[in-house]
Design an enzyme around this catalytic site. Structure first.
Site, PDB file in Angstrom:
ATOM      1  N   HIS A 206      -5.179  -7.829  -8.523  1.00 56.48           N
ATOM      2  CA  HIS A 206      -4.705  -6.454  -8.695  1.00 56.48           C
ATOM      3  C   HIS A 206      -3.210  -6.352  -8.988  1.00 56.48           C
ATOM      4  CE1 HIS A 206      -3.254  -7.039  -4.598  1.00 56.48           C
ATOM      5  NE2 HIS A 206      -2.514  -5.959  -4.758  1.00 56.48           N
ATOM      6  N   ARG A 207      -2.454  -7.438  -8.891  1.00 54.70           N
ATOM      7  CA  ARG A 207      -1.003  -7.358  -9.069  1.00 54.70           C
ATOM      8  C   ARG A 207      -0.659  -6.958 -10.508  1.00 54.70           C
ATOM      9  NH1 ARG A 207       1.939  -7.688  -4.196  1.00 54.70           N
ATOM     10  NH2 ARG A 207       0.765  -9.036  -2.798  1.00 54.70           N
TER      11      ARG A 207
END
Length: 379
Positions: A206-207
């Protein structure tokens, strides 16, 4: 009348950390009234509401309803909402956790009003000064009155940065408290259909650096597809990542099972039965250590180097994911070594520090005394 302590929950990663403190407060002789404030950064059932019952928590006492927008907009609107709350209902202390935008906003709003702030999970550093979370965690530490570090090395870093010894306390890792409390129930959860214990790897991504550009996400998907030839992968997908896949016209490769966001117990159960996990999440690195689960972190650095030293985690370049998965399957995954203070007692240590500070000058004068001490030098 007991003083109020407001615990700010902005996003899903905050909840297991705050849960450790809330459970410890509930088990201790009463000396304060905890009030859970939900900013709204994560607000739906999948990313927030569904996790409360899993962690043994009730509904938030106060919901500010601030969500959406970019970093600056979300931070600014959350600051304004927190300030309005605390001008009307002033706590003796505000507890913030982690490094999301809502954490920074609450810390700044409280300190601007002269309210002391305790930072749960203080002192983490990955060295990437462009990462939004790194910016937030450094800024929160700079204004906090109490800094609760997850280990002694992190506490020493905070002292070297100039924080006073009375402000810094190595309390241990609150995430481990929650894992230990929840693990028996998590192991009883059914796995998604088609998965068998030990027969799959878990995946989370998700970064922004990994998913916010077509090139970066495309390269990751190619690497994930190659790794899935060795071991099927189960991917509970963060809404951010799901949105980027749709926006960029990309799809999940063969051998990867796409799952919706999972509740805390379901996700912990998924990890507990996995053969390995590949992730860019900080919290998953900690949970993997607690489960003795080999962790492959798809980032060039980590703010949790203690997991590297313990042998449970390794940093893996995207192009090296396939080889890293193959190595784990071939037996190259040493048993995780113990980490001091990661013993499930972080909540108890935080409560002890709070009791020391709140009890010293009387509850009614606590906020004023702490604010005065912070302006001159950490107490």
């Amino acid at each position: 009348m007991l003083p109020e302590i407001h615990l700010v929950a902005a996003a899903r990663p905050n909840l297991p950390k705050l849960a450790a403190l809330l459970h410890a407060l509930a088990e201790a002789p009463p000396f304060c009234t905890p009030v859970v404030v939900h900013t709204g950064q994560h607000h739906d059932a999948a990313m927030f509401g569904g996790h409360l019952a899993d962690l043994g928590l009730g509904a938030p006492d106060v919901s500010l309803g601030v969500s959406g927008g970019g970093h600056a907009g979300l931070t600014g609107r959350t600051m304004m909402a927190c300030a309005a709350l605390w001008e009307a209902r002033r706590p003796a202390l505000v507890v913030v956790a982690g490094d999301v935008d809502g954490t920074l906003a609450a810390a700044l709003a409280a300190r601007k009003l002269g309210i002391p702030v305790a930072h749960l999970e203080a002192g983490l550093r990955c060295g990437d000064h462009d990462m939004p979370e790194e910016i937030n965690r450094r800024a929160v530490d700079a204004v906090s009155t109490l800094l609760w570090a997850p280990d002694e090395a992190t506490a020493a870093r905070l002292l070297a940065e100039g924080h006073g010894p009375g402000a810094v306390r190595a309390v241990g890792n609150a995430m481990i408290d929650s894992v230990r409390r929840a693990l028996p129930a998590a192991r009883g959860r059914a796995l998604p259909e088609g998965l068998a214990p030990g027969g799959y790897g878990a995946l989370t991504l998700h970064r922004p650096a990994n998913v916010d550009s077509p090139a970066a996400l495309g390269a990751l998907l190619e690497a994930v597809g190659r790794a899935a030839r060795h071991l099927p992968l189960a991917w509970p997908m963060h809404p951010r990542t799901a949105g980027r896949l749709s926006e960029f016209g990309l799809s999940v490769p063969e051998g990867v099972m796409r799952l919706p966001p999972l509740g805390y117990l379901d996700f912990l159960g998924l990890l507990a039965c996995a053969r390995l996990v590949a992730t860019d999440s900080g919290g998953v690195q900690e949970e993997a250590w607690a489960l003795d689960l080999p962790c492959l972190t798809l980032r060039p650095s980590t703010e949790r180097p203690v997991t590297l030293e313990a042998g449970s985690n390794r940093l893996v370049p995207v192009a090296g994911l396939e080889a890293a998965v193959a190595a784990v399957l071939a037996g190259d995954a040493p048993q995780a070594r113990p980490i001091p203070l990661w013993d499930g007692k972080a909540g108890t240590r935080m409560v002890a520090h709070l009791r020391e500070r709140l009890g010293a000058g009387g509850a009614a004068d606590a906020s004023h005394a702490w604010a005065s001490a912070q302006q001159g030098c950490a107490a």
